[in-house]
Design a protein around this motif. Structure first.
Motif, short mmCIF file in Angstrom:
data_model
loop_
_atom_site.label_atom_id
_atom_site.label_comp_id
_atom_site.label_asym_id
_atom_site.label_seq_id
_atom_site.Cartn_x
_atom_site.Cartn_y
_atom_site.Cartn_z
N ARG A 175 47.84 1.06 56.21
CA ARG A 175 47.97 1.86 57.44
C ARG A 175 46.90 1.47 58.46
N VAL A 200 49.44 12.85 63.60
CA VAL A 200 49.56 13.70 62.42
C VAL A 200 51.03 14.04 62.17
N LEU A 203 52.44 11.19 60.38
CA LEU A 203 52.09 11.20 58.96
C LEU A 203 52.98 12.16 58.18
N VAL A 240 45.56 12.90 52.23
CA VAL A 240 44.50 13.13 53.22
C VAL A 240 43.77 14.44 52.94
N ASN A 270 41.66 9.37 62.99
CA ASN A 270 42.09 8.09 62.44
C ASN A 270 41.46 7.81 61.08
N LEU A 273 43.51 9.70 58.66
CA LEU A 273 44.82 9.09 58.46
C LEU A 273 44.71 7.80 57.65
N TRP A 274 43.71 7.00 57.92
CA TRP A 274 43.55 5.71 57.24
C TRP A 274 43.16 5.87 55.77
N TYR A 279 52.37 3.36 54.20
CA TYR A 279 53.04 3.44 55.50
C TYR A 279 54.54 3.32 55.26
#
Length: 391
Positions: A175, A200, A203, A240, A270, A273-274, A279
């Protein structure tokens, strides 16, 4: 492989420690308590059933009488029949012979449908191999989001088709690499289906594996379309919510807790998220007419029915099986017939189900809160041994 394999059940599963139209109807179900479990066939005034117990890889089924199925006389079976008709679009061998009668009974009343089921099907209580009949119910849904066909005006988060040359590199870029490496972005150039406002939201869509978009076209026209699961980068899924907990950034890893952290820490979104390298890539599907009344296709290959489709562990319950779902709450009490039409990477065990609530905000709210005790009964043709001709 279907979209649900990539989803961990609901928006609440963003946290990693919790589970996961219109919304599936939940206020009109019979909230009858789950009865005390008795030896099969031991209900007072009824003879013992003659069917034998059956064993699957992760479960055992014990035959019972129909009176032991809680709330069976009260379910609105005509609602469940829509899901059964969907089953008959791709019937498994065990149930294919019943489909002509299922179609004929679609216009019958509930008493006629109930009587037919009692004559044709044998109910079985689903248990773990150690005899434990209690399990876990979670839920999932289809997000519905605003999107634009072209980037700009606040719509800057892409939803991508499979990239050019997909399959030549495994695993594909993570991602973070997709967001930052020029070579990854070059492979995705021109592959955006649509653009969202919020990363978000993207995601959440990746976790659910499918969603509905209110899509603004370049000419200003607004269309409703579905983006369905097409594949992944083959990277591992990481929660997450678990990352936030492990970093001691939150104590409340529910969705409200995560949302509050995001609002207070926009510069670190970020980074959050990372922390999940997986993905998901999508394909666009039209969403109009009757298609809009059903959900995306599950593992069985048929469209899911809100409130009547579940994901199961197929080593416990074969796809296409009619299942009686009974849960006392606290989020919602349910006693109803559903169908095993999907699966999921987090849906493992004998008495385990993920309940499809529908689409949109209300369905998402229910799915995000639903995590409660469960018991299951499976229905199987009387003339067949459970598990035979099931695939």
């Amino acid at each position: 492989m279907n979209f649900h394999l990539l989803r961990l059940a609901s928006m609440a599963l963003i946290v990693g420690t919790l589970a996961a139209c219109s919304t599936a109807p939940v206020s009109t179900v019979d909230p009858s308590p789950i009865p005390e479990l008795l030896p099969h066939g031991a209900r007072a005034g009824q003879p013992a059933v003659t069917a034998a117990p059956a064993t699957f890889a992760k479960s055992r089924w014990l035959p019972v009488t129909w009176s032991e199925v809680p709330g069976f006389d009260s379910d609105t079976l005509h609602e469940a029949w829509n899901a059964w008709l969907k089953n008959c679009e791709r019937p498994t061998p065990a149930f294919a012979g019943l489909c002509s009668e299922v179609r004929r009974l679609s216009i019958a009343n509930g008493d006629e449908q109930r009587a037919w089921m009692q004559a044709k099907l044998q109910p079985y209580r689903v248990e773990a191999s150690n005899g434990n009949a209690d399990g876990l119910l979670t839920a999932y849904y289809e997000p519905q989001l605003d999107a634009a066909r072209q980037q700009g005006n606040g719509y800057n988060v892409p939803l991508y088709r499979l990239p050019a040359g997909f399959g030549t590199r495994k695993p594909w870029y993570s991602r973070q690499q997709i967001d930052t490496l020029p070579e990854a972005q070059a492979a995705l150039a021109g592959r955006a289906i649509a653009w969202l406002r919020d990363p978000v939201d993207a995601l959440v869509l990746h976790i659910q594996g499918s969603g509905r978009l209110r899509l603004v076209e370049p000419n200003g026209q607004v269309r409703l379309v579905r983006v369905a699961y097409a594949g992944t980068n083959d990277q591992p899924y990481k929660s997450v919510g678990r990352w936030l907990l492990d970093q001691n950034l939150v104590r409340d890893a529910t969705w409200p807790g995560i949302s509050a952290w995001i609002a207070a820490n926009p510069a670190r979104v970020n980074e959050m998220l990372w922390s999940n390298p997986r993905y998901v890539f999508f394909r666009e599907e039209p969403l109009e007419g009757l298609d809009a009344q059903f959900g995306p296709k599950g593992a069985l290959g048929v469209a899911l029915t809100p409130g009547r489709s579940i994901a199961v562990d197929r080593q416990s319950i074969p796809y296409g099986t009619p299942v009686w779902l009974s849960t006392p709450g606290p989020t919602v009490a349910l006693n109803r017939m559903v169908f095993a039409q999907d699966t999921g990477s987090a849906i493992l065990g004998a008495v385990r189900a993920d309940y499809f609530t529908g689409w949109g905000q209300e369905a998402g709210d229910i799915a995000g809160r639903l995590k409660q005790n469960l018991r299951l009964w499976a229905f199987w043709p009387r003339h067949l041994t459970p598990g035979s001709a099931s695939n």
